[in-house]
Design a protein around this motif. Structure first.
Motif, PDB file in Angstrom:
ATOM      1  N   THR A  70       0.823  -1.205   0.000  1.00 38.66           N
ATOM      2  CA  THR A  70       0.000   0.000   0.000  1.00 38.66           C
ATOM      3  C   THR A  70       0.862   1.261   0.000  1.00 38.66           C
ATOM      4  OG1 THR A  70      -1.916  -1.026   1.017  1.00 38.66           O
ATOM      5  CG2 THR A  70      -1.588   1.303   1.482  1.00 38.66           C
ATOM      6  N   SER A 111       6.639   4.069   4.840  1.00 38.67           N
ATOM      7  CA  SER A 111       6.300   2.809   5.514  1.00 38.67           C
ATOM      8  C   SER A 111       5.462   3.094   6.752  1.00 38.67           C
ATOM      9  CB  SER A 111       7.582   2.078   5.920  1.00 38.67           C
ATOM     10  OG  SER A 111       7.277   0.998   6.754  1.00 38.67           O
ATOM     11  N   GLN A 112       4.300   2.470   6.821  1.00 36.22           N
ATOM     12  CA  GLN A 112       3.466   2.625   8.014  1.00 36.22           C
ATOM     13  C   GLN A 112       4.227   2.172   9.244  1.00 36.22           C
ATOM     14  OE1 GLN A 112       1.280   1.940  11.283  1.00 36.22           O
ATOM     15  NE2 GLN A 112       1.797   0.058  10.196  1.00 36.22           N
ATOM     16  N   SER A 113       4.719   0.935   9.183  1.00 36.26           N
ATOM     17  CA  SER A 113       5.356   0.339  10.363  1.00 36.26           C
ATOM     18  C   SER A 113       6.752   0.880  10.612  1.00 36.26           C
ATOM     19  CB  SER A 113       5.467  -1.169  10.170  1.00 36.26           C
ATOM     20  OG  SER A 113       6.291  -1.448   9.048  1.00 36.26           O
ATOM     21  N   THR A 173       9.477  -2.472   7.631  1.00 33.52           N
ATOM     22  CA  THR A 173       9.446  -3.374   6.474  1.00 33.52           C
ATOM     23  C   THR A 173      10.870  -3.609   5.966  1.00 33.52           C
ATOM     24  OG1 THR A 173       7.251  -2.641   5.916  1.00 33.52           O
ATOM     25  CG2 THR A 173       8.509  -3.643   4.141  1.00 33.52           C
ATOM     26  N   VAL A 197      -4.550  -5.659   9.378  1.00 36.63           N
ATOM     27  CA  VAL A 197      -3.476  -5.945   8.417  1.00 36.63           C
ATOM     28  C   VAL A 197      -3.635  -5.078   7.166  1.00 36.63           C
ATOM     29  CG1 VAL A 197      -2.602  -7.728   6.852  1.00 36.63           C
ATOM     30  CG2 VAL A 197      -2.986  -8.267   9.259  1.00 36.63           C
ATOM     31  N   SER A 235      -4.094  -1.958   5.228  1.00 35.85           N
ATOM     32  CA  SER A 235      -3.783  -0.569   5.547  1.00 35.85           C
ATOM     33  C   SER A 235      -4.848   0.367   4.970  1.00 35.85           C
ATOM     34  CB  SER A 235      -2.427  -0.255   4.918  1.00 35.85           C
ATOM     35  OG  SER A 235      -1.913   0.905   5.446  1.00 35.85           O
ATOM     36  N   LYS A 244      -6.462  -4.071  -1.784  1.00 34.99           N
ATOM     37  CA  LYS A 244      -7.313  -4.154  -0.587  1.00 34.99           C
ATOM     38  C   LYS A 244      -8.281  -5.310  -0.715  1.00 34.99           C
ATOM     39  CE  LYS A 244      -5.860  -2.271   1.502  1.00 34.99           C
ATOM     40  NZ  LYS A 244      -4.714  -1.514   1.892  1.00 34.99           N
ATOM     41  N   GLU A 273      -6.478  -8.886  -0.705  1.00 39.93           N
ATOM     42  CA  GLU A 273      -5.824  -9.350   0.522  1.00 39.93           C
ATOM     43  C   GLU A 273      -6.813  -9.762   1.603  1.00 39.93           C
ATOM     44  OE1 GLU A 273      -3.320  -6.630   2.837  1.00 39.93           O
ATOM     45  OE2 GLU A 273      -4.412  -4.942   2.007  1.00 39.93           O
TER      46      GLU A 273
HETATM   47  O1  M6R Z   1       4.522  -1.036   7.145  1.00 39.09           O
HETATM   48  P1  M6R Z   1       4.640  -0.754   5.673  1.00 39.09           P
HETATM   49  O2  M6R Z   1       3.839   0.408   5.242  1.00 39.09           O
HETATM   50  O3  M6R Z   1       6.064  -0.670   5.214  1.00 39.09           O
HETATM   51  O4  M6R Z   1       4.027  -2.036   4.984  1.00 39.09           O
HETATM   52  C1  M6R Z   1       4.087  -2.211   3.599  1.00 39.09           C
HETATM   53  C2  M6R Z   1       3.134  -3.277   3.134  1.00 39.09           C
HETATM   54  O5  M6R Z   1       3.484  -4.515   3.688  1.00 39.09           O
HETATM   55  C3  M6R Z   1       1.689  -2.969   3.514  1.00 39.09           C
HETATM   56  O6  M6R Z   1       1.297  -1.726   3.022  1.00 39.09           O
HETATM   57  C4  M6R Z   1       0.750  -4.061   2.978  1.00 39.09           C
HETATM   58  O7  M6R Z   1       0.750  -4.040   1.584  1.00 39.09           O
HETATM   59  C5  M6R Z   1      -0.656  -3.867   3.545  1.00 39.09           C
HETATM   60  N1  M6R Z   1      -1.115  -5.088   4.135  1.00 39.09           N
HETATM   61  C6  M6R Z   1      -1.672  -3.535   2.532  1.00 39.09           C
HETATM   62  O8  M6R Z   1      -2.921  -3.362   3.088  1.00 39.09           O
END
Ligand code: M6R
Length: 633
Positions: free
Chosen positions: A318, A363-365, A368, A414, A416, A510, A513
């Motif tokens: 995402t 990156s959200q987290s 990655t 999970v 995003s 979306k 998944e």
């Molecule tokens: O934490 P990140 O944004 O780096 O994660 C990247 C992808 O693993 C994450 O966006 C994944 O594609 C989501 N599950 C999508 O909904």
């Protein structure tokens, strides 16, 4: 990918570990386990294949005394999900137990070496190597000069030796029955957070699992070793040198990590987007004497920004789709060439570097693995890296030169959703700011863009809050009804052009998944070059069309697909849309300029994916085979 927890304090550890694991379950859910150490030095190991519920049922019948313990929820990498492959893993005499997140890349070599020392392996995991290695170094002292060291020192040295032998990425929680008063915690390239409580200390892969106990946390660094006791935590470098701990206070409300009455975290997080967008936007807009200014306290926009010959954006999943929209946005507002690349591709090709480029990672987290590797590659070539992330204290945030936070709050599902839209908001703000600095945007246009952005959270609210609005025909009930009629279609294709194409990519991801429907996105102009061969009467075509200059072209594409039997839905911001004549259904979303429309058009598509997943009987928060943060390559 997996979730690690650990507790040492005055309470019984097992129920605390179980509660923490439930909060970490989004990180992996194919098996789970705990190891609790009683005061009599006995380690009680309980583990089970399946979601945390299976472990909970197992624990219901077991008496597990002990106020020190570690726990794990697994996303299998080495060895199928099974009771035996579940963590914690122990040595033969059950005196050492380990939980692990990550991958030990040289495990096979180490396993073979340990087998020559007569070590017997029970599982197929890479993790089991770590526990036998640690036990071997502790018991044999083979490499240690001072054989008469205290057992405490020998164990610490054995931990260090183990870390120096294993290659790959890891976060480990370790207990040993010779030391009932402590937990060891180490990490390399995988997150591990120490919760500093009152008469209790904890470890966790993520903050939400700690909030019930404390808001004081320490983000463990690579090659540090933390030793947690009930009343204090000692921190060491792997050289043995002692270090001081500087804690961070977490400001989240504990409710932010709860479902608050929503059926799933995903639905809650979709609904939080108007607020999250406002939280990301408002602190960065200063309005004085009627004039607005975009401010990033984090960034000095010096000449290197203005003169950068190119912008490179890299990310995964995402976040990569946000990067693609970033490409369009930066090109539109700054007229600078932009490259958007998937991090796992970028790092393995031989990219051309220019140290003057602006290098952005999203990156959200912030954990990655591929995104971190791309950032490190760029940094090693001299690039200055700007990270856009949601996670304070994450590896990305700590290693990047500059950090822009998406203030989305914890994203647990999970799939995003709010992380994506807040990433977009940061990108738009950066692009407009840079465009202005480069002289590509007049002051008048600058004011207009900011005003338009300030309207976005309201428009998102119109869709989500069922607000009556003349220019919006869409709300959650409409999406739900549509999903109930279409969810069983075997093929769902999403098309669009430019900004709308990027939205289609995200919508298709979306849907696939969480609903496990075969969904694909296509640049609308590409249909005739192959994909149209897939179309039949079991196809649903969803078109995003928010760019008036392209309406004619996209209308032709819809006609071509409809005439081959597909059912078609168009999402547009054109009130009196001509699409009504050619599509089976048209949803009118609140009007916004085309360059900002992804922030709005993605909302009904997120809801559509959510309801399809629910109607298909899936748990949208825990899609099969997936985990929230992909910390392995
Ligand atoms: O934490 P990140 O944004 O780096 O994660 C990247 C992808 O693993 C994450 O966006 C994944 O594609 C989501 N599950 C999508 O909904």
């Amino acid at each position: 990918m997996c979730g690690i927890t650990g507790y040492i304090g005055n309470e019984e550890a097992a129920p605390i570990l179980l509660r923490s694991l439930k909060k970490l379950e989004y990180r992996g859910y194919d098996s789970a386990g705990i190891a609790v150490m009683a005061d009599n030095s006995k380690i009680n190991l309980q583990k089970s294949k399946g979601q945390i519920k299976a472990l909970e049922d197992l624990l219901a019948g077991a008496a597990i005394d002990g106020r020190t313990g570690i726990g794990h929820t697994r996303w299998a990498t080495h060895g199928e999900p099974s009771d035996t492959n579940s963590h914690p893993h122990t040595n033969e005499s059950l005196s050492i137990a380990i939980v692990h997140n990550g991958i030990i890349e040289n495990y096979l070599k180490l396993k073979q070496w340990l087998q020559t020392k007569n070590v017997v392996f029970k599982s197929d995991t890479d993790t089991e190597v770590a526990v036998h290695l640690l036990n071997y170094f502790y018991k044999t002292e083979s490499d240690l000069p001072a054989a008469n060291d205290s057992s405490e020192k020998r164990f610490f040295n054995a931990v260090v030796q183990t870390l120096h032998k294993i290659e790959g990425s890891y976060a480990l929680g370790i207990i040993c029955s010779d030391f009932t008063d402590r937990i060891y915690a180490v990490r390399k390239d995988n997150p591990l957070i120490i919760g500093l409580g009152k008469n209790e200390n904890l470890i966790s892969s993520d903050v939400p699992a700690l909030l019930e106990h404390t808001r004081q946390v320490y983000f463990l660094d690579d090659n540090e070793i933390a030793v947690l006791y009930r009343n204090h935590v000692d921190l060491f470098q792997d050289s043995g040198e002692k270090k001081s701990i500087h804690s961070t206070t977490i400001n989240w409300n504990i409710d932010a990590a709860e479902k608050n009455g929503y059926a799933h975290f995903m639905l809650k997080e979709i609904h939080e987007q108007a607020k999250a967008l406002g939280d990301t936007l408002h602190p960065r807009i200063k309005i004085e004497n009627g004039c607005s200014e975009i401010l990033f306290d984090e960034i000095q926009f010096d000449s290197s920004w203005v003169n950068a010959p190119r912008i490179v954006i890299t990310a995964c999943g995402t976040a990569y789709h946000a990067a693609v929209i970033g490409k369009y946005a930066f090109e539109y507002f700054t007229r600078t060439p932009v490259e958007a690349d998937i991090a796992s591709e970028y790092r393995y090709r031989n990219p051309v570097f220019n140290k003057d480029d602006i290098f952005i990672v999203i990156s959200q987290s912030g954990e990655t693995a591929d995104t971190l590797a791309a950032m490190r590659l760029a940094k090693s070539k001299g690039a200055h890296v700007l990270a856009i992330t949601n996670t304070v204290g994450s590896t990305l945030a700590r290693e990047a030169d500059l950090v822009v936070y998406t203030w989305a709050g914890p994203e647990i599902a999970v799939a995003s959703t709010k992380a994506f839209t807040t990433q977009l908001m940061c990108i738009y703000l950066l692009a407009i700011k840079l465009g202005r600095l480069k002289g590509q945007i007049t002051d008048c246009a600058y004011q207009t863009y900011i005003k338009e952005l300030l309207q976005i959270p309201e428009s998102v609210k119109e869709i989500l809050n069922h607000t009556e609005h003349a220019d919006c025909s869409i709300n959650e009930d409409v999406v739900k009804r549509f999903a109930s009629l279409q969810f069983s279609k075997t093929k769902m294709f999403f098309i669009g052009r430019q900004f709308d194409y990027a939205v289609s990519m995200e919508a298709a991801l979306k849907l696939k998944e969480i609903s496990y429907t075969h969904s694909e996105s296509f640049a609308a102009g590409e249909l005739k070059h192959g994909p149209i061969a897939l179309v039949d009467s079991n196809t649903l075509l969803i078109t995003t069309a928010t760019q008036p200059a392209l309406f004619e072209k996209i209308a032709s594409n819809i006609r071509e697909v409809s005439s081959r039997g597909a059912y078609s839905l168009v999402i547009t911001n054109e009130k009196d849309s001509a699409f009504k004549e050619i599509a089976n259904e048209v949803w009118i979303i609140p009007k916004s300029p085309e360059y900002f429309s992804p922030l709005i058009s993605i909302i009904p598509l997120q809801l559509f994916a959510y309801y399809c997943a629910v109607l298909r009987g899936n748990d949208p928060d825990k899609p099969r085979n997936l985990a929230k943060s992909v910390t392995v390559e």
